[in-house]
Design an enzyme around this catalytic site. Structure first.
Site, PDB file in Angstrom:
ATOM      1  N   GLU A 123      -2.388 -13.945  24.558  1.00  0.00           N
ATOM      2  CA  GLU A 123      -1.452 -12.890  24.912  1.00  0.00           C
ATOM      3  C   GLU A 123      -0.068 -13.530  25.083  1.00  0.00           C
ATOM      4  O   GLU A 123       0.070 -14.500  25.824  1.00  0.00           O
ATOM      5  CB  GLU A 123      -1.925 -12.297  26.245  1.00  0.00           C
ATOM      6  CG  GLU A 123      -1.253 -11.035  26.612  1.00  0.00           C
ATOM      7  CD  GLU A 123      -1.850 -10.453  27.887  1.00  0.00           C
ATOM      8  OE1 GLU A 123      -2.118 -11.222  28.830  1.00  0.00           O
ATOM      9  OE2 GLU A 123      -2.027  -9.230  27.938  1.00  0.00           O
ATOM     10  N   CYS A 183      -0.018  -4.570  28.620  1.00  0.00           N
ATOM     11  CA  CYS A 183      -1.318  -5.198  28.367  1.00  0.00           C
ATOM     12  C   CYS A 183      -1.997  -4.635  27.131  1.00  0.00           C
ATOM     13  O   CYS A 183      -2.744  -5.322  26.461  1.00  0.00           O
ATOM     14  CB  CYS A 183      -2.209  -5.008  29.576  1.00  0.00           C
ATOM     15  SG  CYS A 183      -2.227  -3.299  30.108  1.00  0.00           S
ATOM     16  N   GLY A 223      -3.338 -12.905  47.960  1.00  0.00           N
ATOM     17  CA  GLY A 223      -4.311 -12.408  46.974  1.00  0.00           C
ATOM     18  C   GLY A 223      -5.671 -13.060  47.168  1.00  0.00           C
ATOM     19  O   GLY A 223      -6.709 -12.389  47.148  1.00  0.00           O
ATOM     20  N   GLY A 274       3.183 -10.384  49.003  1.00  0.00           N
ATOM     21  CA  GLY A 274       2.654 -11.747  49.007  1.00  0.00           C
ATOM     22  C   GLY A 274       2.344 -12.237  47.614  1.00  0.00           C
ATOM     23  O   GLY A 274       2.448 -11.480  46.647  1.00  0.00           O
ATOM     24  N   ASP A 275       1.943 -13.503  47.537  1.00  0.00           N
ATOM     25  CA  ASP A 275       1.622 -14.067  46.225  1.00  0.00           C
ATOM     26  C   ASP A 275       0.106 -14.130  46.028  1.00  0.00           C
ATOM     27  O   ASP A 275      -0.675 -13.794  46.924  1.00  0.00           O
ATOM     28  CB  ASP A 275       2.283 -15.445  46.039  1.00  0.00           C
ATOM     29  CG  ASP A 275       1.846 -16.443  47.112  1.00  0.00           C
ATOM     30  OD1 ASP A 275       0.957 -16.100  47.927  1.00  0.00           O
ATOM     31  OD2 ASP A 275       2.378 -17.564  47.132  1.00  0.00           O
ATOM     32  N   GLY A 276      -0.286 -14.567  44.826  1.00  0.00           N
ATOM     33  CA  GLY A 276      -1.707 -14.578  44.493  1.00  0.00           C
ATOM     34  C   GLY A 276      -2.461 -15.687  45.206  1.00  0.00           C
ATOM     35  O   GLY A 276      -3.546 -15.458  45.758  1.00  0.00           O
ATOM     36  N   GLY A 313      -1.802 -17.133  47.940  1.00  0.00           N
ATOM     37  CA  GLY A 313      -1.899 -16.875  49.381  1.00  0.00           C
ATOM     38  C   GLY A 313      -2.638 -15.577  49.653  1.00  0.00           C
ATOM     39  O   GLY A 313      -3.876 -15.534  49.683  1.00  0.00           O
ATOM     40  N   GLU A 364      -8.660  -4.989  35.445  1.00  0.00           N
ATOM     41  CA  GLU A 364      -7.919  -4.579  34.243  1.00  0.00           C
ATOM     42  C   GLU A 364      -7.098  -5.788  33.839  1.00  0.00           C
ATOM     43  O   GLU A 364      -6.138  -6.142  34.515  1.00  0.00           O
ATOM     44  CB  GLU A 364      -6.981  -3.399  34.549  1.00  0.00           C
ATOM     45  CG  GLU A 364      -7.668  -2.158  35.071  1.00  0.00           C
ATOM     46  CD  GLU A 364      -8.499  -1.445  34.028  1.00  0.00           C
ATOM     47  OE1 GLU A 364      -8.390  -1.803  32.837  1.00  0.00           O
ATOM     48  OE2 GLU A 364      -9.269  -0.558  34.402  1.00  0.00           O
TER      49      GLU A 364
HETATM   50  P1  NAD Z   1      -0.958 -12.278  37.337  1.00  0.00           P
HETATM   51  O1  NAD Z   1      -2.417 -12.301  37.150  1.00  0.00           O
HETATM   52  O2  NAD Z   1      -0.251 -13.561  37.468  1.00  0.00           O
HETATM   53  O3  NAD Z   1      -0.575 -11.451  38.648  1.00  0.00           O
HETATM   54  C1  NAD Z   1      -1.041 -10.143  38.886  1.00  0.00           C
HETATM   55  C2  NAD Z   1      -1.230  -9.938  40.367  1.00  0.00           C
HETATM   56  O4  NAD Z   1      -2.266 -10.792  40.823  1.00  0.00           O
HETATM   57  C3  NAD Z   1      -0.022 -10.284  41.227  1.00  0.00           C
HETATM   58  O5  NAD Z   1       0.013  -9.381  42.316  1.00  0.00           O
HETATM   59  C4  NAD Z   1      -0.326 -11.691  41.704  1.00  0.00           C
HETATM   60  O6  NAD Z   1       0.311 -12.012  42.905  1.00  0.00           O
HETATM   61  C5  NAD Z   1      -1.828 -11.631  41.873  1.00  0.00           C
HETATM   62  N1  NAD Z   1      -2.559 -12.881  41.725  1.00  0.00           N
HETATM   63  C6  NAD Z   1      -2.248 -13.944  40.918  1.00  0.00           C
HETATM   64  N2  NAD Z   1      -3.179 -14.908  41.069  1.00  0.00           N
HETATM   65  C7  NAD Z   1      -4.097 -14.448  41.959  1.00  0.00           C
HETATM   66  C8  NAD Z   1      -5.277 -14.993  42.538  1.00  0.00           C
HETATM   67  N3  NAD Z   1      -5.727 -16.210  42.211  1.00  0.00           N
HETATM   68  N4  NAD Z   1      -5.962 -14.258  43.439  1.00  0.00           N
HETATM   69  C9  NAD Z   1      -5.536 -13.018  43.778  1.00  0.00           C
HETATM   70  N5  NAD Z   1      -4.401 -12.454  43.287  1.00  0.00           N
HETATM   71  C10 NAD Z   1      -3.704 -13.158  42.378  1.00  0.00           C
HETATM   72  O7  NAD Z   1      -0.430 -11.380  36.163  1.00  0.00           O
HETATM   73  P2  NAD Z   1       1.039 -10.920  35.883  1.00  0.00           P
HETATM   74  O8  NAD Z   1       1.704 -12.034  35.165  1.00  0.00           O
HETATM   75  O9  NAD Z   1       1.674 -10.350  37.104  1.00  0.00           O
HETATM   76  O10 NAD Z   1       0.784  -9.660  34.916  1.00  0.00           O
HETATM   77  C11 NAD Z   1       0.636  -9.776  33.567  1.00  0.00           C
HETATM   78  C12 NAD Z   1      -0.827  -9.686  33.188  1.00  0.00           C
HETATM   79  O11 NAD Z   1      -1.366  -8.447  33.611  1.00  0.00           O
HETATM   80  C13 NAD Z   1      -1.028  -9.721  31.703  1.00  0.00           C
HETATM   81  O12 NAD Z   1      -2.089 -10.581  31.401  1.00  0.00           O
HETATM   82  C14 NAD Z   1      -1.387  -8.288  31.355  1.00  0.00           C
HETATM   83  O13 NAD Z   1      -2.139  -8.133  30.192  1.00  0.00           O
HETATM   84  C15 NAD Z   1      -2.112  -7.856  32.551  1.00  0.00           C
HETATM   85  N6  NAD Z   1      -2.101  -6.399  32.677  1.00  0.00           N
HETATM   86  C16 NAD Z   1      -3.246  -5.727  32.436  1.00  0.00           C
HETATM   87  C17 NAD Z   1      -3.266  -4.352  32.543  1.00  0.00           C
HETATM   88  C18 NAD Z   1      -4.531  -3.593  32.272  1.00  0.00           C
HETATM   89  O14 NAD Z   1      -4.625  -2.463  32.696  1.00  0.00           O
HETATM   90  N7  NAD Z   1      -5.492  -4.165  31.608  1.00  0.00           N
HETATM   91  C19 NAD Z   1      -2.128  -3.662  32.918  1.00  0.00           C
HETATM   92  C20 NAD Z   1      -0.970  -4.376  33.165  1.00  0.00           C
HETATM   93  C21 NAD Z   1      -0.989  -5.768  33.054  1.00  0.00           C
END
Ligand code: NAD
Length: 481
Positions: free
Chosen positions: A387, A287, A215, A209-211, A213, A253
């Protein structure tokens, strides 16, 4: 060329209560190969009915799974480890296909991380006392917190999934995993492996699923006791807000803009070249990548020359091939974001040392980006503060140690920091002054079992090893008469 040997039949299904089931939702989302731009499959985006079904299964399974002894949980983890070792190549192929990690790196780093974390969690669980005598007549119990909602990103798909699913299962929690909608194939295989390991039904559940929805529904769900999230700071804030009404535990994270301090007393050629390659690894989509190179003024010009030469020697190529080349970014979405940041760097007047906007020659298909370096960057430019999440390095000069530390800490993030110096006393002093969860000294690498997590807006909580287990536990104190 890599051959895939696994079936994608389960991609359009969810794994709930021990079985692959058809989703209630009919909202479809394509899965694309970022190197070819071709569709490789389609998932359904879970709706509230799907989330509720998965949470209900996890809640019901928690009653008995939370009561299992440590030996039983260790036995299940050992069986799971066997399956992980056997199917590691499937995971490597899946990630290469769905997010563009070149095969060698996908196998040796992406898929291998799933096994490394699992092995270190097994050791940590073995060593942990779930019942502890406090020495004052009281007893402490470490208990599983409950149903956990696990939300993961696309950049290190299995690394992030293992860092969450394994400690949940190790401590006796039950869980619902929602991986990134962009990397559902590796998550599907992970669920198949858990099934094969023989976990009781409902202990682990997978929805796609997406964030906005699934999430969001998970973050506010009254029957989920904890959300563990890895992803952007933007989504981390939204999740924390959504979780507030049900007072869940939320571990985050998030992003980073990690500084890399290069002092004149290091092995300049070797350390600068390694720093550039580390920034570009995974096409810059890590990250904790060292994305801000801070260089002592007296060696600045030499460092620029080494950085440029190193970046220009980096090869790009097909992720399906073996080798040490870089693949494309994971999606057009990310390509557009990275292009916009390169344009911002040019508009702000940073010096383009190498790379730049547009697709590299010969890579018109696929979301490839030129390894790019900006020099003479100042720390208030967007490219130094935000970033970028692509193969883009920014270089800033500093005069002395005090200025280096000040520039390094002048960021909203605090995930990692890197120090290059030939002076161990300086390394220790600077490491203590830096506000970051991990300090890498002269190329010191992450080891499985060590805690991973950030200061400031890079999140809270620590994943991996014994600290990673504790995130999933409640503490109960017994006061005896
Ligand atoms: P993202 O935040 O867009 O998505 C990550 C996940 O969160 C996905 O599964 C997405 O569907 C879900 N999501 C998005 N919006 C949401 C919401 N409002 N509510 C609940 N879930 C939601 O990030 P991305 O583009 O997939 O990943 C890249 C980011 O992740 C970068 O900022 C990176 O630095 C970070 N990252 C951090 C670590 C760490 O350990 N600190 C590790 C890997 C990636």
């Amino acid at each position: 060329m890599t051959q895939t040997h696994f079936s994608t039949d389960n991609l359009a299904r969810f794994y709930i209560n021990g079985a692959w089931v058809p989703p209630a939702s009919d909202r479809r989302f394509p899965v694309l190969n970022p190197a070819t731009e071709q569709k490789i499959g389609e998932i359904r985006l879970a709706d509230i009915k799907d989330v509720n079904a998965a949470v209900t299964a996890a809640k019901s399974a928690f009653e008995s799974f939370s009561m299992t002894g440590k030996e039983e949980r260790l036995e299940l983890l050992e069986r799971f480890l066997e399956v992980c070792r056997r199917r590691a190549e499937d995971l490597a192929c899946a990630m290469s296909m769905e997010m563009g990690a070149p095969m060698t790196m996908s196998r040796e780093e992406q898929a291998a991380s799933g096994i490394g974390h699992l092995e270190s969690f097994i050791e940590a669980l073995r060593a942990q006392e779930e019942r502890e005598d406090l020495g004052n007549g009281d007893t402490l119990l470490r208990e599983p917190i409950g149903v956990c909602g696990l939300i993961t990103p696309w950049n290190w798909p299995i690394n992030q999934i293992a860092l969450k699913v394994v400690p949940a299962l190790a401590t006796g929690c039950t869980c619902v995993l929602k991986p990134s909608e962009h990397t559902p194939v590796s998550a599907m295989i992970y669920a198949e492996m858990i099934h094969e390991a023989g976990y009781p039904k409902g202990v682990f559940n997978l929805i796609q699923g997406d964030g906005a929805g699934a999430g969001s529904i998970m973050s506010s769900h009254p029957d989920i006791r904890m959300i563990s999230f890895t992803g952007s700071t933007r989504a981390g804030i939204a999740i924390t807000r959504n979780a507030a009404d049900t007072v869940k535990r939320v571990t985050l994270e998030l992003g980073g803009k990690s500084p890399n301090l290069v002092f004149a007393d290091c092995d300049i050629e070797e350390r600068v070249a390694a720093s550039v390659r580390e920034c570009m690894l995974n096409t810059g989509q890590s990250c904790d990548a060292p994305t801000r190179l801070l260089v002592e003024r007296s060696i600045y010009d030499r460092a620029l020359a080494v950085a440029k030469e190193t970046a220009e020697a980096i090869a790009l190529g097909d992720p399906a091939e073996e080798g040490d080349h870089l693949g494309p970014l994971f999606d057009k979405l990310q390509y557009d974001r990275v292009q916009a940041m390169i344009e911002a760097g040019l508009a702000e007047g940073a010096q383009l040392l190498t790379g730049g906007a547009g697709k590299p020659h010969g890579f018109e298909t696929g979301w490839y980006v030129k390894p790019t370096i900006f020099a003479d960057v100042s720390n208030d430019m967007r490219i130094a503060r935000e970033e970028i999440f692509g193969p883009v390095l920014v270089i800033l000069p500093f005069e002395d140690e005090a200025e280096a530390v000040r520039l390094a800490n002048d960021t909203p993030y605090g995930l990692a920091a890197y120090i290059q110096t030939g002076d161990p006393a300086r390394a220790e002093r600077v490491a203590r002054a830096l506000q970051a969860g991990a300090i890498h000294i002269n190329g010191g690498a992450f080891n499985f079992g060590s805690p991973f997590g950030g200061y400031k807006q890079s999140g809270n909580g620590r994943e991996g090893g014994k600290h990673g287990l504790e995130d999933y536990q409640e503490i109960k104190t017994l006061h005896h008469a």
